[in-house]
Design an enzyme around this catalytic site. Structure first.
Site, mmCIF file in Angstrom:
data_model
loop_
_atom_site.group_PDB
_atom_site.id
_atom_site.type_symbol
_atom_site.label_atom_id
_atom_site.label_comp_id
_atom_site.label_asym_id
_atom_site.label_seq_id
_atom_site.Cartn_x
_atom_site.Cartn_y
_atom_site.Cartn_z
ATOM 1 C CG HIS A 271 -0.202 -0.059 2.541
ATOM 2 N ND1 HIS A 271 0.321 -1.221 3.047
ATOM 3 C CD2 HIS A 271 0.091 0.901 3.442
ATOM 4 C CE1 HIS A 271 0.905 -0.983 4.204
ATOM 5 N NE2 HIS A 271 0.790 0.314 4.466
HETATM 6 P P1 B4P Z 1 1.606 1.327 7.378
HETATM 7 O O1 B4P Z 1 2.582 1.785 6.344
HETATM 8 O O2 B4P Z 1 1.521 -0.148 7.494
HETATM 9 O O3 B4P Z 1 1.823 1.997 8.810
HETATM 10 P P2 B4P Z 1 1.732 3.532 9.325
HETATM 11 O O4 B4P Z 1 1.387 4.491 8.239
HETATM 12 O O5 B4P Z 1 2.990 3.780 10.084
HETATM 13 O O6 B4P Z 1 0.537 3.475 10.293
HETATM 14 P P3 B4P Z 1 0.307 2.532 11.539
HETATM 15 O O7 B4P Z 1 -0.783 1.573 11.168
HETATM 16 O O8 B4P Z 1 1.598 1.946 12.021
HETATM 17 O O9 B4P Z 1 -0.328 3.518 12.588
HETATM 18 P P4 B4P Z 1 0.257 4.590 13.640
HETATM 19 O O10 B4P Z 1 -0.377 4.324 14.937
HETATM 20 O O11 B4P Z 1 1.742 4.717 13.538
HETATM 21 O O12 B4P Z 1 0.219 1.870 6.939
HETATM 22 C C1 B4P Z 1 -0.951 1.218 7.209
HETATM 23 C C2 B4P Z 1 -2.023 2.232 6.903
HETATM 24 O O13 B4P Z 1 -3.245 1.577 6.747
HETATM 25 C C3 B4P Z 1 -2.156 3.223 8.026
HETATM 26 O O14 B4P Z 1 -2.430 4.491 7.493
HETATM 27 C C4 B4P Z 1 -3.318 2.654 8.786
HETATM 28 O O15 B4P Z 1 -3.983 3.648 9.532
HETATM 29 C C5 B4P Z 1 -4.167 2.130 7.639
HETATM 30 N N1 B4P Z 1 -5.085 1.056 7.991
HETATM 31 C C6 B4P Z 1 -4.914 0.068 8.915
HETATM 32 N N2 B4P Z 1 -5.989 -0.751 8.902
HETATM 33 C C7 B4P Z 1 -6.834 -0.298 7.943
HETATM 34 C C8 B4P Z 1 -8.105 -0.704 7.457
HETATM 35 N N3 B4P Z 1 -8.736 -1.742 7.979
HETATM 36 N N4 B4P Z 1 -8.669 0.007 6.441
HETATM 37 C C9 B4P Z 1 -8.058 1.080 5.912
HETATM 38 N N5 B4P Z 1 -6.857 1.534 6.342
HETATM 39 C C10 B4P Z 1 -6.254 0.854 7.346
HETATM 40 O O16 B4P Z 1 -0.351 5.945 13.057
HETATM 41 C C11 B4P Z 1 -1.753 6.169 13.063
HETATM 42 C C12 B4P Z 1 -2.141 6.918 11.830
HETATM 43 O O17 B4P Z 1 -1.510 8.198 11.828
HETATM 44 C C13 B4P Z 1 -1.710 6.230 10.571
HETATM 45 O O18 B4P Z 1 -2.704 6.463 9.613
HETATM 46 C C14 B4P Z 1 -0.450 6.970 10.189
HETATM 47 O O19 B4P Z 1 -0.190 6.890 8.805
HETATM 48 C C15 B4P Z 1 -0.808 8.384 10.628
HETATM 49 N N6 B4P Z 1 0.365 9.211 10.927
HETATM 50 C C16 B4P Z 1 1.590 8.836 11.384
HETATM 51 N N7 B4P Z 1 2.404 9.900 11.552
HETATM 52 C C17 B4P Z 1 1.684 10.984 11.194
HETATM 53 C C18 B4P Z 1 1.960 12.378 11.122
HETATM 54 N N8 B4P Z 1 3.140 12.872 11.478
HETATM 55 N N9 B4P Z 1 0.994 13.190 10.670
HETATM 56 C C19 B4P Z 1 -0.220 12.712 10.311
HETATM 57 N N10 B4P Z 1 -0.551 11.404 10.355
HETATM 58 C C20 B4P Z 1 0.382 10.551 10.797
#
Ligand code: B4P
Length: 335
Positions: free
Chosen positions: A166
């Site tokens: 993704h």
């Molecule tokens: P990954 O590449 O796997 O991981 P990530 O972006 O680091 O997010 P993570 O899941 O580790 O969440 P975190 O608590 O660190 O991306 C997976 C993506 O798929 C994520 O965007 C996740 O939310 C999304 N996802 C998971 N399950 C899903 C589903 N069932 N359907 C649709 N989407 C799904 O961070 C929480 C959130 O904050 C994440 O969205 C992250 O991208 C965002 N974030 C982190 N740093 C940020 C910043 N500085 N500013 C704004 N947003 C930030």
């Protein structure tokens, strides 16, 4: 056409999914902190403490097989949650199908994902078609007067929490993109056609300026992006191989894509233990773009105290750019 439809569908899709309760929105506030010439944005989001913590998956074949055997649901495989689903399209040349889904755990409105419909591993590199469509989406946003950038967390140590391929897209208010982009735009570089590094940053960063005309054909776009990515990936692999204490296994890295630059940032570790609190801070591509996420005031103060650039150095690699430029990419095939 398909790309502009994605952009125009976002606001109503986001509101619908949020109202339906399928999309969880976590309010946050941004604190600026300047370090090494970058105006870092540290986003404080206490509400995320209540988000279920998804453990980092392992991307080797055995772990993926084991996960499949436990029948753990893959949120990026069809059938999709209908309110998170925005659209889908097929790359006619490569035959790859993509779906556009809203991020279920949204900190910034309209944050969305481009996922492959068939399972592809998040440890696999971006392919030309991924890059072409990602860039076309950014272009469509700009034509609509909006500013997005794309990012990709690749591999075990990259901060990814889902193993199905993704790319993510997040809006920024400023035309000049995330904080890292402002530094890259200001950089005086030797050649528009060669990778460069931002020497003010204490961690390895591989960057290509993209001189792409908005009227470039799809083939031209794909060719330019794919060759830029291959050059940066070669440098990233060379950096990882020269790193002294790099974990064994496939290299992990983050990718950031704006309309003007493509960045590849090699990774050593997924998390950094904050010295002031002992908390583990997970860093993904957004951190390297200059946007860090913390979940408490204590974490915010600890990040400020230690400095975002030093934290990124701890989870990234040492820059060996000078060596690479002087001797050419040093790739040791025996490792
Ligand atoms: P990954 O590449 O796997 O991981 P990530 O972006 O680091 O997010 P993570 O899941 O580790 O969440 P975190 O608590 O660190 O991306 C997976 C993506 O798929 C994520 O965007 C996740 O939310 C999304 N996802 C998971 N399950 C899903 C589903 N069932 N359907 C649709 N989407 C799904 O961070 C929480 C959130 O904050 C994440 O969205 C992250 O991208 C965002 N974030 C982190 N740093 C940020 C910043 N500085 N500013 C704004 N947003 C930030």
């Amino acid at each position: 056409m398909v790309h502009s439809q994605i952009i125009s569908a976002l606001p109503s899709s986001f509101e619908k999914a949020r109202t339906a309760g399928d999309l969880l929105f976590f309010p946050s506030e941004v604190h600026e902190h300047e370090d090494c010439g970058v105006k870092f944005e540290i986003r404080l989001c206490p509400a995320l403490l209540h988000k279920p913590n998804i453990p980092t998956p392992h991307f080797d074949a055995a772990s993926i097989e084991a996960a499949a055997a436990t029948k753990k649901p893959d949120p990026f495989a069809p059938p999709y949650n209908s309110t998170l689903y925005v659209s889908e399209f097929k790359d006619e040349d490569e035959g790859i199908e993509y779906a556009i889904l809203l991020n279920k755990y949204s900190v910034v409105p309209n944050h969305f994902l481009m996922v492959t419909k068939d399972y592809q591993s998040q440890a696999s590199p971006l392919v030309p078609s991924d890059l072409k469509h990602a860039y076309s989406i950014l272009l469509a946003a700009r034509k609509a007067g909006q500013h997005f950038f794309a990012f990709y967390n690749c591999g075990d140590q990259s901060g990814a929490s889902q193993s199905h391929k993704h790319l993510q897209f997040i809006p920024v208010e400023e035309e000049d993109g995330p904080p890292l982009e402002r530094v890259a735009r200001a950089a005086h570089i030797e050649s528009e056609y060669k990778p460069f590094a931002l020497p003010s940053l204490p961690f390895a960063n591989h960057v290509r300026r993209l001189s792409i005309s908005p009227s470039a054909s799809a083939d031209e776009l794909e060719h330019k992006l794919a060759s830029a990515f291959m050059e940066l990936l070669d440098l990233c692999i060379s950096t990882v191989r020269l790193a002294e204490d790099h974990p064994a296994g496939m290299p992990s890295y983050n990718v950031v894509l704006t309309l003007q630059h493509l960045y590849v940032l090699p990774r050593r570790w997924e998390t950094h233990v904050l010295s002031a609190t002992g908390d583990k801070l997970s860093i993904n591509a957004l951190g390297f773009a200059g946007m860090l996420l913390v979940k408490s005031h204590e974490e915010l103060e600890a990040v400020r105290l230690e400095g975002p650039a030093a934290i990124l150095r701890a989870v990234g690699c040492q820059s060996v750019h000078e060596l690479q430029v002087n001797d050419g990419p040093a790739v040791d095939d025996s490792v």
